[in-house]
Design a protein around this motif. Structure first.
Motif, PDB file in Angstrom:
ATOM      1  N   ARG A 159       0.830  -1.206   0.000  1.00 33.57           N
ATOM      2  CA  ARG A 159       0.000   0.000   0.000  1.00 33.57           C
ATOM      3  C   ARG A 159       0.864   1.256   0.000  1.00 33.57           C
ATOM      4  NH1 ARG A 159      -3.598  -1.297   5.140  1.00 33.57           N
ATOM      5  NH2 ARG A 159      -1.497  -1.915   5.802  1.00 33.57           N
ATOM      6  N   GLU A 160       1.885   1.262   0.864  1.00 33.45           N
ATOM      7  CA  GLU A 160       2.770   2.427   0.923  1.00 33.45           C
ATOM      8  C   GLU A 160       3.569   2.568  -0.372  1.00 33.45           C
ATOM      9  OE1 GLU A 160       6.506   4.225   3.536  1.00 33.45           O
ATOM     10  OE2 GLU A 160       5.575   2.328   4.121  1.00 33.45           O
ATOM     11  N   ILE A 161       4.027   1.425  -0.902  1.00 29.09           N
ATOM     12  CA  ILE A 161       4.819   1.451  -2.133  1.00 29.09           C
ATOM     13  C   ILE A 161       4.025   2.067  -3.279  1.00 29.09           C
ATOM     14  CG2 ILE A 161       5.838  -0.016  -3.929  1.00 29.09           C
ATOM     15  CD1 ILE A 161       6.719  -1.900  -1.627  1.00 29.09           C
ATOM     16  N   PHE A 162       2.804   1.606  -3.468  1.00 31.36           N
ATOM     17  CA  PHE A 162       2.042   2.082  -4.627  1.00 31.36           C
ATOM     18  C   PHE A 162       1.363   3.421  -4.373  1.00 31.36           C
ATOM     19  CE2 PHE A 162       2.658  -2.366  -5.727  1.00 31.36           C
ATOM     20  CZ  PHE A 162       3.153  -2.197  -7.003  1.00 31.36           C
ATOM     21  N   TYR A 163       1.132   3.767  -3.117  1.00 29.84           N
ATOM     22  CA  TYR A 163       0.671   5.120  -2.804  1.00 29.84           C
ATOM     23  C   TYR A 163       1.745   6.123  -3.231  1.00 29.84           C
ATOM     24  CZ  TYR A 163      -0.672   9.210  -0.056  1.00 29.84           C
ATOM     25  OH  TYR A 163      -1.001  10.490   0.338  1.00 29.84           O
ATOM     26  N   THR A 164       2.993   5.810  -2.872  1.00 28.33           N
ATOM     27  CA  THR A 164       4.111   6.671  -3.261  1.00 28.33           C
ATOM     28  C   THR A 164       4.296   6.676  -4.774  1.00 28.33           C
ATOM     29  OG1 THR A 164       5.235   6.164  -1.177  1.00 28.33           O
ATOM     30  CG2 THR A 164       6.581   7.111  -2.937  1.00 28.33           C
ATOM     31  N   ALA A 165       4.213   5.482  -5.397  1.00 28.32           N
ATOM     32  CA  ALA A 165       4.401   5.375  -6.849  1.00 28.32           C
ATOM     33  C   ALA A 165       3.356   6.193  -7.604  1.00 28.32           C
ATOM     34  CB  ALA A 165       4.341   3.913  -7.270  1.00 28.32           C
ATOM     35  N   LEU A 166       2.110   6.161  -7.156  1.00 24.96           N
ATOM     36  CA  LEU A 166       1.037   6.916  -7.816  1.00 24.96           C
ATOM     37  C   LEU A 166       1.255   8.422  -7.658  1.00 24.96           C
ATOM     38  CD1 LEU A 166      -1.983   4.666  -6.798  1.00 24.96           C
ATOM     39  CD2 LEU A 166      -1.218   5.117  -9.143  1.00 24.96           C
ATOM     40  N   LYS A 167       1.676   8.836  -6.463  1.00 31.55           N
ATOM     41  CA  LYS A 167       1.931  10.255  -6.238  1.00 31.55           C
ATOM     42  C   LYS A 167       3.042  10.786  -7.136  1.00 31.55           C
ATOM     43  CE  LYS A 167       2.782  10.635  -1.874  1.00 31.55           C
ATOM     44  NZ  LYS A 167       3.120  11.333  -0.606  1.00 31.55           N
ATOM     45  N   LYS A 168       4.013   9.921  -7.421  1.00 26.25           N
ATOM     46  CA  LYS A 168       5.184  10.335  -8.192  1.00 26.25           C
ATOM     47  C   LYS A 168       5.023  10.048  -9.689  1.00 26.25           C
ATOM     48  CE  LYS A 168       7.660  11.620  -4.603  1.00 26.25           C
ATOM     49  NZ  LYS A 168       8.204  12.977  -4.437  1.00 26.25           N
ATOM     50  N   ASN A 169       3.824   9.658 -10.112  1.00 26.95           N
ATOM     51  CA  ASN A 169       3.546   9.390 -11.531  1.00 26.95           C
ATOM     52  C   ASN A 169       4.461   8.308 -12.112  1.00 26.95           C
ATOM     53  OD1 ASN A 169       1.500  11.433 -11.753  1.00 26.95           O
ATOM     54  ND2 ASN A 169       3.137  12.960 -11.784  1.00 26.95           N
ATOM     55  N   ALA A 170       4.625   7.239 -11.373  1.00 24.58           N
ATOM     56  CA  ALA A 170       5.490   6.140 -11.822  1.00 24.58           C
ATOM     57  C   ALA A 170       4.867   5.384 -12.984  1.00 24.58           C
ATOM     58  CB  ALA A 170       5.751   5.180 -10.667  1.00 24.58           C
ATOM     59  N   VAL A 171       5.703   5.035 -13.949  1.00 23.80           N
ATOM     60  CA  VAL A 171       5.297   4.121 -15.012  1.00 23.80           C
ATOM     61  C   VAL A 171       5.646   2.698 -14.592  1.00 23.80           C
ATOM     62  CG1 VAL A 171       5.679   3.454 -17.421  1.00 23.80           C
ATOM     63  CG2 VAL A 171       5.523   5.877 -16.798  1.00 23.80           C
ATOM     64  N   SER A 172       6.777   2.553 -13.909  1.00 18.48           N
ATOM     65  CA  SER A 172       7.169   1.278 -13.303  1.00 18.48           C
ATOM     66  C   SER A 172       8.005   1.589 -12.070  1.00 18.48           C
ATOM     67  CB  SER A 172       7.953   0.402 -14.292  1.00 18.48           C
ATOM     68  OG  SER A 172       9.144   1.049 -14.699  1.00 18.48           O
ATOM     69  N   ILE A 173       8.325   0.572 -11.287  1.00 14.38           N
ATOM     70  CA  ILE A 173       9.098   0.782 -10.058  1.00 14.38           C
ATOM     71  C   ILE A 173      10.204  -0.258  -9.945  1.00 14.38           C
ATOM     72  CG2 ILE A 173       7.200   1.850  -8.780  1.00 14.38           C
ATOM     73  CD1 ILE A 173       6.779  -0.878  -7.398  1.00 14.38           C
ATOM     74  N   LEU A 174      11.191   0.056  -9.146  1.00 12.94           N
ATOM     75  CA  LEU A 174      12.296  -0.862  -8.857  1.00 12.94           C
ATOM     76  C   LEU A 174      12.578  -0.780  -7.364  1.00 12.94           C
ATOM     77  CD1 LEU A 174      15.515  -1.312 -10.961  1.00 12.94           C
ATOM     78  CD2 LEU A 174      15.651  -1.224  -8.480  1.00 12.94           C
TER      79      LEU A 174
END
Length: 232
Positions: A161-176
């Motif tokens: 939840r925290e990972i993808f909350y942050t990813a969505l806020k930062k407009n991530a296309v993918s994450i590592l």
């Protein structure tokens, strides 16, 4: 006695500043380098004697132990007070940043080697697990770096939840993801693999794929994507 001589009374070949000028900084021993940083001793000891005590406090790991020392640790050493402890901590941080090389943001990731050198110095001496999230754009360029958690000696907290909350806020296309194993062995644990699978599955639902999860050990690393622990 030689111990009672001041720094100025020592032969020029034994004075760190003069030695650095004549033969270069690379010729200085660990004790001499620390003497230059410490600069002054106490009323009864020279700077190089305080430096020797600091090295003895570091133990078998030598200067590497300084990576994880806190100001309170350093101030416990006779001859090192508030100012000297801050100087040493700042020198260590500068060394870490120099070792990382060029800036991370904007760098394109096509293999683990593209980022491992940057994080190797920073993470491999950590005494606790640290979990780092890299936000990638559509061309696998790094948009930002987020420190998600610093765990216990053995376990970091990887909350999807925290990972993808942050990813969505930062407009991530993918994450590592990256994290370290303080034991020095980067072999993924069963928990590492299960947590990574959960994050991968969550990313698939949200349209933000997990590009890789890299585990850093003492002198090596494991890419879960590269080693095919999971089907990416």
């Amino acid at each position: 006695m030689r111990k009672n001589l001041t720094m100025k009374q020592l032969p020029p070949s034994e004075r760190p500043y003069e030695k650095c000028e004549t033969t270069g900084a690379e010729s200085l021993s660990d004790k001499e380098l620390l003497s230059v940083i410490i600069r002054t001793g106490t009323k009864t000891e020279r700077a190089d004697e305080v430096a020797l005590r600091l090295l003895e406090y570091c133990g078998n790991d030598g200067l590497q132990s300084l990576w994880n020392m806190k100001s309170e640790d350093l101030k416990d050493i006779p001859g090192i007070g508030r100012v000297k402890s801050i100087q040493i901590l700042c020198i260590c941080e500068l060394a870490k940043r120099l070792a990382r090389g060029k800036r991370l943001v904007g760098r394109k990731v096509s293999s683990p080697e593209d980022i491992i050198a940057y994080y190797n110095i920073h993470l491999k001496y950590q005494e606790k697990e640290s979990l780092i999230l890299l936000i990638l754009d559509s061309k696998n360029r790094i948009l930002s770096e987020e420190m998600l958690s610093i765990g216990t000696i053995n376990t970091s907290i990887a909350d999807p939840r925290e990972i993808f909350y942050t990813a969505l806020k930062k407009n991530a296309v993918s994450i590592l993801l990256l994290h370290n194993h303080p034991s020095g062995d980067p072999t993924p644990s069963t928990e590492d693999i299960l947590v990574t699978k959960r994050i991968k599955d969550a990313g698939a639902l949200l349209g933000i794929p997990l590009y890789d999860h890299i585990i850093i050990g003492q002198n090596s690393y494991v890419s879960l994507r590269g080693e095919k622990y999971l089907e990416f």
